[in-house]
Design a protein around this motif. Structure first.
Motif, mmCIF file in Angstrom:
data_model
loop_
_atom_site.group_PDB
_atom_site.id
_atom_site.type_symbol
_atom_site.label_atom_id
_atom_site.label_comp_id
_atom_site.label_asym_id
_atom_site.label_seq_id
_atom_site.Cartn_x
_atom_site.Cartn_y
_atom_site.Cartn_z
ATOM 1 N N VAL A 8 -5.508 10.083 -16.728
ATOM 2 C CA VAL A 8 -4.740 10.770 -15.869
ATOM 3 C C VAL A 8 -4.512 10.000 -14.402
ATOM 4 O O VAL A 8 -3.526 9.717 -13.850
ATOM 5 N N LEU A 9 -5.738 9.447 -14.022
ATOM 6 C CA LEU A 9 -5.675 8.495 -12.580
ATOM 7 C C LEU A 9 -4.881 7.377 -12.843
ATOM 8 O O LEU A 9 -4.462 7.153 -11.964
ATOM 9 N N ARG A 10 -4.946 6.663 -13.953
ATOM 10 C CA ARG A 10 -4.404 5.498 -14.349
ATOM 11 C C ARG A 10 -2.749 5.799 -14.323
ATOM 12 O O ARG A 10 -2.009 4.933 -13.631
ATOM 13 N N LEU A 11 -2.536 7.035 -14.769
ATOM 14 C CA LEU A 11 -0.951 7.141 -14.899
ATOM 15 C C LEU A 11 -0.507 7.604 -13.537
ATOM 16 O O LEU A 11 0.598 7.139 -13.151
ATOM 17 N N TRP A 12 -1.428 8.276 -12.683
ATOM 18 C CA TRP A 12 -0.983 8.692 -11.377
ATOM 19 C C TRP A 12 -0.944 7.348 -10.693
ATOM 20 O O TRP A 12 0.154 7.301 -10.009
ATOM 21 N N GLY A 13 -1.663 6.187 -10.678
ATOM 22 C CA GLY A 13 -1.623 4.809 -10.203
ATOM 23 C C GLY A 13 0.012 4.507 -10.304
ATOM 24 O O GLY A 13 0.622 3.899 -9.499
ATOM 25 N N ARG A 14 0.320 4.451 -11.563
ATOM 26 C CA ARG A 14 1.737 3.954 -11.695
ATOM 27 C C ARG A 14 2.647 4.822 -11.318
ATOM 28 O O ARG A 14 3.723 4.310 -10.813
ATOM 29 N N GLN A 15 2.755 6.206 -11.472
ATOM 30 C CA GLN A 15 3.705 6.923 -10.940
ATOM 31 C C GLN A 15 3.772 6.772 -9.352
ATOM 32 O O GLN A 15 4.887 6.914 -8.899
ATOM 33 N N LEU A 16 2.646 6.763 -8.800
ATOM 34 C CA LEU A 16 2.691 6.710 -7.289
ATOM 35 C C LEU A 16 3.716 5.479 -6.834
ATOM 36 O O LEU A 16 4.313 5.825 -5.884
ATOM 37 N N TYR A 17 3.574 4.337 -7.333
ATOM 38 C CA TYR A 17 4.357 3.304 -7.275
ATOM 39 C C TYR A 17 5.844 3.687 -7.765
ATOM 40 O O TYR A 17 6.688 3.523 -6.809
ATOM 41 N N GLU A 18 6.001 4.271 -9.100
ATOM 42 C CA GLU A 18 7.232 4.337 -9.451
ATOM 43 C C GLU A 18 8.221 5.349 -8.685
ATOM 44 O O GLU A 18 9.581 5.220 -8.529
ATOM 45 N N ARG A 19 7.546 6.374 -7.982
ATOM 46 C CA ARG A 19 8.300 7.276 -7.311
ATOM 47 C C ARG A 19 8.760 6.859 -5.745
ATOM 48 O O ARG A 19 9.169 7.682 -5.031
ATOM 49 N N GLN A 20 8.010 5.632 -5.311
ATOM 50 C CA GLN A 20 8.455 5.345 -4.079
ATOM 51 C C GLN A 20 9.733 4.534 -4.144
ATOM 52 O O GLN A 20 10.052 3.669 -4.792
ATOM 53 N N GLY A 21 10.413 4.719 -2.945
ATOM 54 C CA GLY A 21 12.083 4.118 -2.714
ATOM 55 C C GLY A 21 11.652 2.930 -2.115
ATOM 56 O O GLY A 21 12.655 1.974 -2.105
ATOM 57 N N GLU A 22 10.912 2.594 -1.376
ATOM 58 C CA GLU A 22 10.409 1.439 -0.681
ATOM 59 C C GLU A 22 8.806 0.986 -1.128
ATOM 60 O O GLU A 22 8.170 1.109 -0.278
ATOM 61 N N PRO A 23 9.006 0.407 -2.296
ATOM 62 C CA PRO A 23 7.761 -0.064 -2.761
ATOM 63 C C PRO A 23 6.823 -1.102 -1.976
ATOM 64 O O PRO A 23 5.655 -0.789 -1.687
ATOM 65 N N GLY A 85 -1.156 -1.485 -11.130
ATOM 66 C CA GLY A 85 -0.923 -0.051 -10.828
ATOM 67 C C GLY A 85 -1.744 1.068 -11.406
ATOM 68 O O GLY A 85 -2.200 1.985 -10.698
ATOM 69 N N THR A 86 -2.431 0.543 -12.628
ATOM 70 C CA THR A 86 -2.847 1.785 -13.160
ATOM 71 C C THR A 86 -4.337 1.736 -12.467
ATOM 72 O O THR A 86 -4.959 2.712 -12.940
ATOM 73 N N ARG A 87 -4.674 0.886 -11.659
ATOM 74 C CA ARG A 87 -6.116 0.901 -11.032
ATOM 75 C C ARG A 87 -5.882 1.516 -9.605
ATOM 76 O O ARG A 87 -7.132 1.869 -9.100
ATOM 77 N N ILE A 88 -4.858 1.554 -9.012
ATOM 78 C CA ILE A 88 -4.868 2.058 -7.906
ATOM 79 C C ILE A 88 -5.338 3.462 -7.832
ATOM 80 O O ILE A 88 -6.146 3.895 -6.926
ATOM 81 N N GLY A 89 -4.640 4.335 -8.837
ATOM 82 C CA GLY A 89 -5.103 6.033 -8.548
ATOM 83 C C GLY A 89 -6.810 5.937 -8.697
ATOM 84 O O GLY A 89 -7.405 6.749 -7.574
ATOM 85 N N PRO A 90 -7.517 5.529 -9.590
ATOM 86 C CA PRO A 90 -8.867 5.753 -9.618
ATOM 87 C C PRO A 90 -9.607 5.100 -8.434
ATOM 88 O O PRO A 90 -10.795 5.721 -7.945
ATOM 89 N N LEU A 91 -9.147 3.985 -7.916
ATOM 90 C CA LEU A 91 -9.853 3.388 -6.915
ATOM 91 C C LEU A 91 -9.731 4.458 -5.558
ATOM 92 O O LEU A 91 -10.638 4.203 -4.821
ATOM 93 N N LEU A 106 -5.661 8.365 2.970
ATOM 94 C CA LEU A 106 -5.158 7.870 1.671
ATOM 95 C C LEU A 106 -4.508 8.531 0.976
ATOM 96 O O LEU A 106 -3.440 8.521 0.314
ATOM 97 N N GLY A 107 -4.786 10.129 1.487
ATOM 98 C CA GLY A 107 -3.968 11.410 0.870
ATOM 99 C C GLY A 107 -2.584 11.136 1.299
ATOM 100 O O GLY A 107 -1.675 11.425 0.480
ATOM 101 N N GLU A 108 -2.245 10.795 2.607
ATOM 102 C CA GLU A 108 -1.105 10.685 3.115
ATOM 103 C C GLU A 108 -0.400 9.744 2.736
ATOM 104 O O GLU A 108 0.994 9.703 2.380
#
Length: 113
Positions: A8-23, A85-91, A106-108
């Motif tokens: 779940v956290l790896r997927l979150w890491g990818r989604q975090l990036y993908e939903r950003q308009g300004e990566p 990207g998949t490492r970002i969530g867990p880290l 980090l939460g923000e």
């Protein structure tokens, strides 16, 4: 249970990036949230990863380096590196647990799981 949480956290890491308009702006905000010096953030955003070689190791360094690599990739060829990207969530989650003062910034920067 841990395997599921990690997935779940790896997927979150990818989604975090993908939903950003300004990566790149998103990557910079994550780098700043790790509490590193502004000079390190500037070096990372300009793709000078060699400038980070002398940084002390630890969870903040790992997250910083991971996001810096993603930023360098985006700047270089504009492509998202799924492995990074998949490492970002867990880290990010681990860093927030180990360093409570960084949890809020980090939460923000990252948004909800």
């Amino acid at each position: 249970m841990t395997d599921h949480r990690d997935a779940v956290l790896r997927l979150w890491g990818r989604q975090l990036y993908e939903r950003q308009g300004e990566p790149l702006a998103w990557a910079e905000s994550v780098l700043e949230a790790t509490g590193r010096a502004p000079t390190a953030v500037t070096a990372a955003m300009s793709g000078r990863l060699d400038a980070l070689a002398d940084s002390p190791s630890g969870p903040a360094w790992l997250l910083f380096r991971t996001v810096a690599k993603l930023a360098a990739n985006l700047r270089g060829d504009g492509l998202y590196d799924a492995d990074v990207g998949t490492r970002i969530g867990p880290l990010a989650l681990r860093l927030g647990e180990l360093e409570p003062p960084l949890a809020s910034p980090l939460g923000e920067a990252l948004g909800p799981v």
